[in-house]
Design a protein around this motif. Structure first.
Motif, mmCIF file in Angstrom:
data_model
loop_
_atom_site.group_PDB
_atom_site.id
_atom_site.type_symbol
_atom_site.label_atom_id
_atom_site.label_comp_id
_atom_site.label_asym_id
_atom_site.label_seq_id
_atom_site.Cartn_x
_atom_site.Cartn_y
_atom_site.Cartn_z
ATOM 1 N N THR A 1 0.828 -1.200 0.000
ATOM 2 C CA THR A 1 0.000 0.000 0.000
ATOM 3 C C THR A 1 0.865 1.254 0.000
ATOM 4 O O THR A 1 1.882 1.308 0.682
ATOM 5 N N LEU A 2 0.439 2.250 -0.767
ATOM 6 C CA LEU A 2 1.054 3.584 -0.736
ATOM 7 C C LEU A 2 0.310 4.422 0.295
ATOM 8 O O LEU A 2 -0.926 4.415 0.323
ATOM 9 N N VAL A 3 1.044 5.129 1.146
ATOM 10 C CA VAL A 3 0.447 5.958 2.187
ATOM 11 C C VAL A 3 0.941 7.390 1.990
ATOM 12 O O VAL A 3 2.147 7.629 1.854
ATOM 13 N N TYR A 4 0.004 8.341 1.965
ATOM 14 C CA TYR A 4 0.330 9.751 1.786
ATOM 15 C C TYR A 4 -0.108 10.520 3.028
ATOM 16 O O TYR A 4 -1.219 10.341 3.510
ATOM 17 N N LEU A 5 0.791 11.384 3.523
ATOM 18 C CA LEU A 5 0.548 12.185 4.723
ATOM 19 C C LEU A 5 0.691 13.658 4.369
ATOM 20 O O LEU A 5 1.680 14.056 3.748
ATOM 21 N N VAL A 6 -0.299 14.475 4.748
ATOM 22 C CA VAL A 6 -0.200 15.918 4.578
ATOM 23 C C VAL A 6 -0.059 16.549 5.957
ATOM 24 O O VAL A 6 -0.722 16.144 6.913
ATOM 25 N N TYR A 7 0.855 17.519 6.057
ATOM 26 C CA TYR A 7 1.052 18.248 7.305
ATOM 27 C C TYR A 7 1.622 19.624 6.987
ATOM 28 O O TYR A 7 2.082 19.891 5.883
ATOM 29 N N SER A 8 1.582 20.483 7.986
ATOM 30 C CA SER A 8 2.099 21.836 7.843
ATOM 31 C C SER A 8 3.290 21.989 8.775
ATOM 32 O O SER A 8 3.294 21.453 9.882
ATOM 33 N N ASP A 9 4.305 22.704 8.315
ATOM 34 C CA ASP A 9 5.435 22.970 9.199
ATOM 35 C C ASP A 9 5.817 24.434 9.131
ATOM 36 O O ASP A 9 5.436 25.150 8.220
ATOM 37 N N ARG A 10 6.516 24.835 10.147
ATOM 38 C CA ARG A 10 6.973 26.215 10.263
ATOM 39 C C ARG A 10 8.408 26.154 10.734
ATOM 40 O O ARG A 10 8.784 25.241 11.459
ATOM 41 N N VAL A 11 9.223 27.118 10.328
ATOM 42 C CA VAL A 11 10.639 27.114 10.690
ATOM 43 C C VAL A 11 10.820 27.018 12.201
ATOM 44 O O VAL A 11 11.610 26.233 12.689
ATOM 45 N N ILE A 12 10.051 27.762 12.961
ATOM 46 C CA ILE A 12 10.207 27.790 14.417
ATOM 47 C C ILE A 12 9.399 26.676 15.074
ATOM 48 O O ILE A 12 9.896 25.922 15.881
ATOM 49 N N GLU A 13 8.117 26.558 14.725
ATOM 50 C CA GLU A 13 7.225 25.620 15.398
ATOM 51 C C GLU A 13 6.247 25.037 14.394
ATOM 52 O O GLU A 13 5.506 25.759 13.746
ATOM 53 N N GLY A 14 6.252 23.727 14.242
ATOM 54 C CA GLY A 14 5.347 23.063 13.310
ATOM 55 C C GLY A 14 3.985 22.829 13.936
ATOM 56 O O GLY A 14 3.713 23.247 15.049
ATOM 57 N N SER A 15 3.117 22.147 13.217
ATOM 58 C CA SER A 15 1.785 21.839 13.713
ATOM 59 C C SER A 15 1.587 20.334 13.708
ATOM 60 O O SER A 15 1.967 19.664 12.757
ATOM 61 N N PRO A 16 0.967 19.785 14.751
ATOM 62 C CA PRO A 16 0.710 18.351 14.761
ATOM 63 C C PRO A 16 -0.506 17.969 13.911
ATOM 64 O O PRO A 16 -0.785 16.796 13.731
ATOM 65 N N GLN A 17 -1.235 18.957 13.387
ATOM 66 C CA GLN A 17 -2.414 18.644 12.579
ATOM 67 C C GLN A 17 -1.969 17.995 11.274
ATOM 68 O O GLN A 17 -1.043 18.463 10.622
ATOM 69 N N ASN A 18 -2.657 16.906 10.920
ATOM 70 C CA ASN A 18 -2.264 16.165 9.731
ATOM 71 C C ASN A 18 -3.443 15.361 9.229
ATOM 72 O O ASN A 18 -4.460 15.241 9.896
ATOM 73 N N ALA A 19 -3.285 14.792 8.053
ATOM 74 C CA ALA A 19 -4.275 13.875 7.489
ATOM 75 C C ALA A 19 -3.519 12.835 6.683
ATOM 76 O O ALA A 19 -2.432 13.100 6.167
ATOM 77 N N VAL A 20 -4.104 11.646 6.579
ATOM 78 C CA VAL A 20 -3.442 10.554 5.887
ATOM 79 C C VAL A 20 -4.445 9.850 4.965
ATOM 80 O O VAL A 20 -5.642 9.845 5.230
ATOM 81 N N THR A 21 -3.936 9.285 3.890
ATOM 82 C CA THR A 21 -4.738 8.483 2.972
ATOM 83 C C THR A 21 -3.867 7.345 2.468
ATOM 84 O O THR A 21 -2.640 7.442 2.514
ATOM 85 N N ALA A 22 -4.497 6.266 2.029
ATOM 86 C CA ALA A 22 -3.733 5.095 1.577
ATOM 87 C C ALA A 22 -4.364 4.511 0.318
ATOM 88 O O ALA A 22 -5.581 4.564 0.139
ATOM 89 N N ILE A 23 -3.513 3.947 -0.541
ATOM 90 C CA ILE A 23 -3.955 3.324 -1.774
ATOM 91 C C ILE A 23 -3.342 1.923 -1.856
ATOM 92 O O ILE A 23 -2.118 1.787 -1.941
ATOM 93 N N PRO A 24 -4.185 0.894 -1.858
ATOM 94 C CA PRO A 24 -3.626 -0.437 -2.067
ATOM 95 C C PRO A 24 -3.148 -0.566 -3.516
ATOM 96 O O PRO A 24 -3.790 -0.064 -4.439
ATOM 97 N N ILE A 25 -2.022 -1.213 -3.708
ATOM 98 C CA ILE A 25 -1.494 -1.390 -5.073
ATOM 99 C C ILE A 25 -2.112 -2.678 -5.627
ATOM 100 O O ILE A 25 -1.757 -3.773 -5.224
ATOM 101 N N VAL A 26 -3.064 -2.498 -6.524
ATOM 102 C CA VAL A 26 -3.785 -3.634 -7.118
ATOM 103 C C VAL A 26 -3.790 -3.482 -8.636
ATOM 104 O O VAL A 26 -3.618 -2.384 -9.157
ATOM 105 N N PRO A 27 -3.991 -4.592 -9.358
ATOM 106 C CA PRO A 27 -4.065 -4.492 -10.823
ATOM 107 C C PRO A 27 -5.211 -3.570 -11.248
ATOM 108 O O PRO A 27 -6.267 -3.548 -10.619
ATOM 109 N N TRP A 28 -4.993 -2.815 -12.297
ATOM 110 C CA TRP A 28 -5.986 -1.874 -12.815
ATOM 111 C C TRP A 28 -6.867 -2.581 -13.835
ATOM 112 O O TRP A 28 -6.382 -3.230 -14.749
ATOM 113 N N ARG A 29 -8.161 -2.454 -13.661
ATOM 114 C CA ARG A 29 -9.109 -3.029 -14.627
ATOM 115 C C ARG A 29 -9.620 -1.923 -15.534
ATOM 116 O O ARG A 29 -10.114 -0.919 -15.064
ATOM 117 N N GLU A 30 -9.518 -2.133 -16.809
ATOM 118 C CA GLU A 30 -9.978 -1.114 -17.777
ATOM 119 C C GLU A 30 -11.404 -1.355 -18.171
ATOM 120 O O GLU A 30 -11.958 -2.363 -18.114
#
Length: 150
Positions: free
Chosen positions: A121-150
């Motif tokens: 599975t591919l996992v993607y994480l979005v977050y915000s950071d700042r030079v001095i102080e970052g933020s713990p707020q985040n979100a995640v999503t995942a994609i299972p790697i499966v054959p593509w059906r056309e």
């Protein structure tokens, strides 16, 4: 000379570029653009067949219109398989896929990718950071790697 090299490396980096899909207004401003939520899409530059959708707040008003406001740290992400998945290059865990400035100088929003080999599975994480102080707020999503059906 080193500073010039770092600037050139940043400009030539293989990060994805976002395409705005739509927006909704959240707060009316008398002067300048309204505060809004924007929805953007970007394709993973190293993984063919994957598109990520990112929603985030954009601050309006005079400062927002001039690009001087600091956007909020909240964001949501949903990545989907949109075609056959193939790897263009070797993937590194925690590799930055997308980055966007959310304040004039010090704050960025970024998306990083992980490969969960055990679950294929591919996992993607979005977050915000700042030079001095970052933020713990985040979100995640995942994609299972499966054959593509056309």
């Amino acid at each position: 000379m080193r500073v010039i090299g770092l600037v050139l490396a940043a400009l030539l980096s293989p990060l994805a570029l976002a395409e705005e899909i739509g927006e909704v207004s959240t707060v009316f401003k008398w002067v300048g653009p309204n505060d809004k939520i924007v929805v953007e899409a970007f394709d993973d530059p190293k993984v063919a067949g994957v598109t990520c959708y990112l929603s985030r707040a954009k601050t309006g008003g005079v400062k927002g219109g001039l690009g001087l406001a600091e956007d909020r740290a909240e964001a949501s992400i949903a990545c989907r398989q949109v075609g056959p998945i193939s790897f263009r290059e070797e993937l590194k865990d925690g590799e930055e896929v997308f980055k966007e400035r959310t304040s004039l100088v010090f704050k960025t929003m970024q998306v990083v990718r992980f490969l969960d080999r055990k679950r294929n599975t591919l996992v993607y994480l979005v977050y915000s950071d700042r030079v001095i102080e970052g933020s713990p707020q985040n979100a995640v999503t995942a994609i299972p790697i499966v054959p593509w059906r056309e």
